[in-house]
Design an enzyme around this catalytic site. Structure first.
Site, short mmCIF file in Angstrom:
data_model
loop_
_atom_site.label_atom_id
_atom_site.label_comp_id
_atom_site.label_asym_id
_atom_site.label_seq_id
_atom_site.Cartn_x
_atom_site.Cartn_y
_atom_site.Cartn_z
N CYS A 32 0.85 -1.20 0.00
CA CYS A 32 0.00 0.00 0.00
C CYS A 32 0.88 1.25 0.00
CB CYS A 32 -0.89 -0.06 1.24
SG CYS A 32 -1.64 1.49 1.75
N CYS A 35 0.49 3.51 3.05
CA CYS A 35 1.06 2.79 4.20
C CYS A 35 2.58 2.94 4.21
CB CYS A 35 0.70 1.31 4.15
SG CYS A 35 -1.08 0.97 4.20
#
Length: 127
Positions: A32, A35
């Site tokens: 991600c 992330c």
């Protein structure tokens, strides 16, 4: 230091160890983009706030735990004290969402997205 949580038992042990102190858990994935941007911020916060417990759960490696914690999007940050999610909200939209889904009796603080300033501000507020 950010503790890596791999399963539900480790999660329970982590929350028990935190006790009355604030525990901040990041639910994320190595794939991600947002992330990845939050990983160094989250680590820096764990160094800065030594009296707060920090953990990371990779939702791809721990799908059962992600489901148990009602993770719908990543990154999501949940905060706990005494093994319970902290009962604060930062936005009315979240309250309405919880009301509609029947979670009004178990209000929590969590937020989704890669907002480093918001994460640090909320951590300071709840310490």
């Amino acid at each position: 230091m950010v503790q890596i949580i791999k399963d539900t038992n480790e999660f329970k042990t982590f929350l028990t160890a935190a006790g009355h102190k604030l525990a901040v858990v990041q639910f994320s994935s190595k794939r991600c983009g947002p992330c990845k941007r939050m990983f160094p911020v989250f680590h820096a916060m764990s160094v800065k706030y030594q009296n707060v417990f920090f953990a990371n759960v990779d939702v791809n490696n721990s799908p059962e735990l992600a489901e148990t914690c009602h993770i719908k999007t990543i990154p999501t940050f949940q905060m706990f004290k005494k093994s319970q999610k902290v009962t604060l909200f930062s936005r009315i939209k979240r309250i309405i969402c919880c009301y509609r889904s029947g979670f009004m009796s178990n209000l929590i603080f969590e937020f989704c997205g890669a907002d480093a300033k918001k994460l640090e501000a909320k951590t300071q507020e709840l310490m």
